[in-house]
Structure formats: structure tokens, C-alpha cells
Design an enzyme around this catalytic site. Structure first.
Site, mmCIF file in Angstrom:
data_model
loop_
_atom_site.group_PDB
_atom_site.id
_atom_site.type_symbol
_atom_site.label_atom_id
_atom_site.label_comp_id
_atom_site.label_asym_id
_atom_site.label_seq_id
_atom_site.Cartn_x
_atom_site.Cartn_y
_atom_site.Cartn_z
ATOM 1 N N CYS A 114 66.914 -33.097 31.673
ATOM 2 C CA CYS A 114 65.640 -33.509 31.059
ATOM 3 C C CYS A 114 64.436 -33.220 31.950
ATOM 4 O O CYS A 114 63.309 -33.160 31.466
ATOM 5 C CB CYS A 114 65.680 -34.984 30.697
ATOM 6 S SG CYS A 114 66.936 -35.344 29.463
ATOM 7 N N HIS A 250 58.001 -36.815 29.711
ATOM 8 C CA HIS A 250 59.251 -36.547 29.007
ATOM 9 C C HIS A 250 59.414 -37.629 27.952
ATOM 10 O O HIS A 250 59.182 -38.813 28.214
ATOM 11 C CB HIS A 250 60.415 -36.576 30.003
ATOM 12 C CG HIS A 250 61.754 -36.544 29.348
ATOM 13 N ND1 HIS A 250 62.062 -35.622 28.366
ATOM 14 C CD2 HIS A 250 62.860 -37.309 29.521
ATOM 15 C CE1 HIS A 250 63.314 -35.841 27.965
ATOM 16 N NE2 HIS A 250 63.812 -36.851 28.646
ATOM 17 N N ASN A 280 64.610 -37.398 21.827
ATOM 18 C CA ASN A 280 64.687 -36.847 23.182
ATOM 19 C C ASN A 280 65.226 -35.410 23.093
ATOM 20 O O ASN A 280 66.398 -35.211 22.785
ATOM 21 C CB ASN A 280 65.612 -37.736 24.017
ATOM 22 C CG ASN A 280 65.723 -37.272 25.455
ATOM 23 O OD1 ASN A 280 65.329 -36.157 25.792
ATOM 24 N ND2 ASN A 280 66.269 -38.121 26.298
HETATM 25 O O1 UT7 Z 1 66.295 -38.102 28.897
HETATM 26 C C1 UT7 Z 1 67.089 -38.433 29.979
HETATM 27 C C2 UT7 Z 1 66.805 -39.768 30.425
HETATM 28 N N1 UT7 Z 1 67.300 -40.740 29.462
HETATM 29 C C3 UT7 Z 1 66.604 -41.809 29.239
HETATM 30 O O2 UT7 Z 1 65.533 -41.954 29.789
HETATM 31 C C4 UT7 Z 1 67.202 -42.870 28.397
HETATM 32 C C5 UT7 Z 1 67.011 -44.192 29.072
HETATM 33 N N2 UT7 Z 1 67.567 -45.331 28.375
HETATM 34 C C6 UT7 Z 1 67.096 -45.794 27.196
HETATM 35 O O3 UT7 Z 1 66.248 -45.188 26.572
HETATM 36 C C7 UT7 Z 1 67.613 -47.137 26.725
HETATM 37 O O4 UT7 Z 1 68.394 -47.717 27.736
HETATM 38 C C8 UT7 Z 1 68.441 -47.047 25.421
HETATM 39 C C9 UT7 Z 1 67.540 -46.765 24.222
HETATM 40 C C10 UT7 Z 1 69.492 -45.994 25.562
HETATM 41 C C11 UT7 Z 1 69.132 -48.394 25.144
HETATM 42 O O5 UT7 Z 1 68.196 -49.453 25.154
HETATM 43 P P1 UT7 Z 1 68.489 -50.774 26.016
HETATM 44 O O6 UT7 Z 1 67.406 -51.715 25.712
HETATM 45 O O7 UT7 Z 1 68.645 -50.344 27.456
HETATM 46 O O8 UT7 Z 1 69.825 -51.310 25.414
HETATM 47 P P2 UT7 Z 1 71.260 -51.517 26.088
HETATM 48 O O9 UT7 Z 1 71.871 -50.212 26.469
HETATM 49 O O10 UT7 Z 1 71.152 -52.559 27.164
HETATM 50 O O11 UT7 Z 1 72.073 -52.092 24.866
HETATM 51 C C12 UT7 Z 1 71.694 -53.299 24.214
HETATM 52 C C13 UT7 Z 1 72.659 -53.569 23.067
HETATM 53 C C14 UT7 Z 1 74.130 -53.430 23.434
HETATM 54 O O12 UT7 Z 1 74.841 -54.451 22.801
HETATM 55 P P3 UT7 Z 1 75.305 -55.755 23.634
HETATM 56 O O13 UT7 Z 1 76.178 -55.245 24.724
HETATM 57 O O14 UT7 Z 1 74.030 -56.378 24.126
HETATM 58 O O15 UT7 Z 1 76.013 -56.561 22.583
HETATM 59 C C15 UT7 Z 1 74.521 -52.107 22.820
HETATM 60 O O16 UT7 Z 1 75.895 -52.050 22.482
HETATM 61 O O17 UT7 Z 1 72.424 -52.638 21.992
HETATM 62 C C16 UT7 Z 1 73.680 -52.084 21.566
HETATM 63 N N3 UT7 Z 1 73.435 -50.738 21.049
HETATM 64 C C17 UT7 Z 1 73.120 -50.499 19.765
HETATM 65 N N4 UT7 Z 1 72.957 -51.324 18.718
HETATM 66 C C18 UT7 Z 1 72.603 -50.765 17.534
HETATM 67 C C19 UT7 Z 1 73.448 -49.553 21.711
HETATM 68 N N5 UT7 Z 1 73.148 -48.545 20.878
HETATM 69 C C20 UT7 Z 1 72.929 -49.096 19.667
HETATM 70 C C21 UT7 Z 1 72.569 -48.580 18.398
HETATM 71 N N6 UT7 Z 1 72.427 -49.447 17.386
HETATM 72 N N7 UT7 Z 1 72.366 -47.260 18.194
#
Ligand code: UT7
Length: 323
Positions: A114, A250, A280
Site C-alpha cells: 500500500c 492512502h 482500499n
Molecule cells: O492498506 C494497508 C493498511 N491497512 C489498513 O490500514 C487497514 C487498517 N485496519 C482497519 O482499517 C480496521 O482495523 C478494520 C476496518 C480492518 C477493522 O476495524 P476495527 O475497528 O479495527 O475492528 P476489529 O478488527 O477490532 O473487529 C471488531 C469486530 C470483531 O468482532 P469481535 O471480535 O469484537 O466480536 C470482528 O470479528 O468486528 C468484527 N468484524 C466484522 N463484523 C461485521 C470484522 N469484520 C467484520 C465485517 N462485518 N466485515
């Protein structure tokens, strides 16, 4: 007097197929609401089955050349930033070179995931300033839809396909921060963080693999590192955030974009945001945002821009340029 790599053309291409968040609700335990609130993404483009990264890259390159009023004959080098090239080799850049009908100069790919476009811009600038090329086509192009695990809701809803391109040209400047062109760069990587964001396959492991990401860990690093790399690059030419007209970040997550702008003390009015429409697109996201930002009338000649990105590696960096 000092040589500067000045942007003289910009363009982009997005595949026709637009996929709204709701589409994922049919196959995954997810919702439009979750995707919007956690990432800011509303829709993304996916390449057609027979459409490859070099196809997208070529169309973006043609648009950038047209914007510059130049043809492929005027170009000395092509750099494509991509992690999803058509073939293991040759490079996507040489394929674009052939498609543009260009038989002079040289072409190669840069792979920094990225952060790829920031690394490619920095390399292009170095080639120009060292006298190896006068005009360089710098392209970011990706088909991340090809490396998604469609059963993994934590990744497959986040990425999209697309391409953007810039034409950089050597011009004389005064050697001050008022010059147009690339003014400073800052590149970083730390391979200890490989497991946070990677593809679990590749040529040497004999598979294509799928993208794997510990999103919340990458998020933590992004918020910590992006404002810092942007400020480091600005500091190299005696500038700071208050001089910036546009952050062109980005486009991975609106919350990371907002957090970085806040750390830099800038309102969202000074940020070009496309994540809602593109998702992304990895190395393509910054040139796409530059092109769309210009089309929208946000980015104008003379504006001070800082681009910043982080991705797999981890690799991250920033480029400061005056448009
Ligand atoms: O481009 C390269 C660099 N990449 C990035 O910069 C990405 C960086 N990360 C992010 O953008 C965020 O971390 C995400 C959008 C990927 C996730 O957001 P988050 O607020 O960090 O959520 P999380 O990973 O802590 O997950 C929260 C909850 C989890 O459930 P539990 O464990 O709290 O019960 C996940 O299982 O959200 C759940 N979850 C979803 N729920 C519904 C994860 N994906 C989904 C989904 N739909 N698609």
C-alpha cells in the site's frame, strides 16, 4: 537553481463494475452499516474477469499522458507500483510500455504494497534528479480482488481495484520550498511486522495465496506512523503542517485518515477523501485520489500536498510536493 520533478499530467482508470457494501450481506455475516462505520467504505470497483492490472495501468497512463499533452515518445521511464502484477514476470511496467507503443527508455515495477506509490514517486524523483530520466510515468495499479479470501469478512469487504498515474518532468526551480515539484520524501520499513499484513502464498511457496491482515494491529501502527512520516518529510524542507493545502492519504480507512489529519492539526477540509467510492486500492489509492482531487477542483497548481501511506512489510512513507 535546482532540478525538480514536477507533475505535468495526472489520470486514472476504474473498472466498470461497482460493488456496493450491500452485495456482501448476501454471502457474509456483515452489514453495510458495519463496513461504513468501521472503514468509511460505501462501494468499490472490481476488475472484470479478463481485465488485468496492466490493462488498468495502461488506461490510467493514457489519461495522464493526455492530461500532460504528451505521447509515449516523450517518456524516458515507467514505474508501476503494484503487488498484483499480471504475471510473476515480466513486470507490469514493461507490459504497459509495450501497450503504449514505447520502444525507448526503461520500465520496472516497485513492490511496497500500500506504500508502493510513495516508494515509486521517491524512486522516480531520484532517477530524474540523477539525470537518468527527464520524464517518468509513475503508475499505481492493483487488482486486489484477485487475492481476497471471499469467506473472510474482516478483509474482503475492504479492498478494490483501480489505477492512477502521474507524469513527472524535470524542470528548473529556485531550490526553495516555493518550487513546484517533489520537495521531500521519507521512506521506512520494518520487516519484523510481516505477520500483520501479508499474502499467504507466492511463487517460492508455490501458490497464489490470499491476503491476511490483523486489521486492528495495522490500524494502531498507521495512526502512530503516518503523521510522523508526513511531518518528517515536511521538516526536510523547512515546512510544517500549517503550510499544507492538501493531505492526499492512502485510502484504507476513514478513521485512520481522520486520526492522521487530527494529529497533524489539520481539518478534514484539507484532506482529499475517496475511500467511500474506491475502498482500499493499495498502491493505486494515492494517484487515484490525486486525479479525482484535481477533477473535483480541490487540487490546484501551486498547492502544497503531502501524500502518506502504510502497508504490508510494514512499509510506510510520505512525499511532499507542490502541484
Ligand atoms: O492498506 C494497508 C493498511 N491497512 C489498513 O490500514 C487497514 C487498517 N485496519 C482497519 O482499517 C480496521 O482495523 C478494520 C476496518 C480492518 C477493522 O476495524 P476495527 O475497528 O479495527 O475492528 P476489529 O478488527 O477490532 O473487529 C471488531 C469486530 C470483531 O468482532 P469481535 O471480535 O469484537 O466480536 C470482528 O470479528 O468486528 C468484527 N468484524 C466484522 N463484523 C461485521 C470484522 N469484520 C467484520 C465485517 N462485518 N466485515
Amino acid at each position: 537553481m535546482a532540478g525538480r520533478s514536477v507533475v505535468v499530467g495526472v489520470g486514472h482508470y476504474l473498472p466498470e463494475r461497482i460493488v456496493p457494501n450491500a452485495e456482501f450481506e448476501k454471502t457474509l455475516d456483515t452489514s453495510d452499516e458495519w463496513i461504513r462505520t468501521r472503514s468509511g467504505i460505501e462501494r468499490r470497483h472490481f476488475a472484470a474477469e479478463d481485465e488485468t492490472t496492466s490493462d488498468l495501468a495502461t488506461k490510467a497512463a493514457e489519461a495522464a499522458l493526455a492530461d500532460a499533452g504528451l505521447t509515449a515518445e516523450d517518456i524516458d521511464a515507467i514505474i508501476v507500483a503494484t503487488s498484483t502484477a499480471d504475471l510473476t514476470f515480466p513486470s507490469a511496467a514493461t507490459m504497459v510500455q509495450a501497450r503504449l507503443g514505447m520502444t525507448q527508455g526503461f520500465a520496472f515495477d516497485v513492490q511496497a504494497v500500500c506504500a508502493g506509490f510513495v516508494f515509486a514517486l521517491s524512486n522516480a524523483n531520484a532517477l530524474i534528479l540523477s539525470g537518468q530520466a527527464k520524464r517518468v510515468l509513475v503508475i499505481g495499479a492493483e487488482t486486489f480482488s484477485r487475492i481476497m479470501d471471499w469467506t473472510d469478512r474482516s478483509t474482503c469487504v475492504l479492498f478494490g481495484d483501480g489505477a492512477g498515474a502521474l507524469v513527472l518532468e524535470l524542470q528548473e526551480g529556485e531550490g526553495t520550498a516555493q518550487d513546484r515539484g517533489i520537495l521531500a520524501t521519507d521512506l521506512n520499513s520494518d520487516g519484523r511486522y510481516k505477520d500483520l499484513l501479508y499474502v499467504d502464498g507466492g511463487v517460492s511457496t508455490q501458490s497464489t495465496g490470499h491476503l491476511r491482515m490483523q486489521g486492528n494491529q495495522v490500524f494502531r501502527h498507521a495512526v502512530e506512523k503516518l503523521a510522523k512520516t508526513a511531518e518528517t518529510a515536511l521538516g526536510r524542507v523547512g515546512l510544517d503542517s500549517s503550510d499544507v493545502d492538501w493531505i492526499v492519504p492512502h485510502q484504507a480507512n476513514i478513521r485512520i485518515i481522520q486520526g492522521t489529519a487530527k494529529k497533524m492539526g489539520l481539518p478534514m477540509d484539507n484532506v482529499v477523501v475517496t475511500v467511500q467510492d474506491h475502498g482500499n486500492t493499495s498502491a493505486a489509492s494515492i494517484p487515484l485520489a490525486l486525479s479525482v482531487g484535481k477533477q473535483r477542483g480541490q487540487i490546484k497548481s501551486g498547492d502544497l500536498i503531502v501524500t502518506e501511506a502504510i502497508g504490508g512489510g510494514l512499509a510506510w512513507g510520505a512525499v511532499v510536493l507542490r502541484w
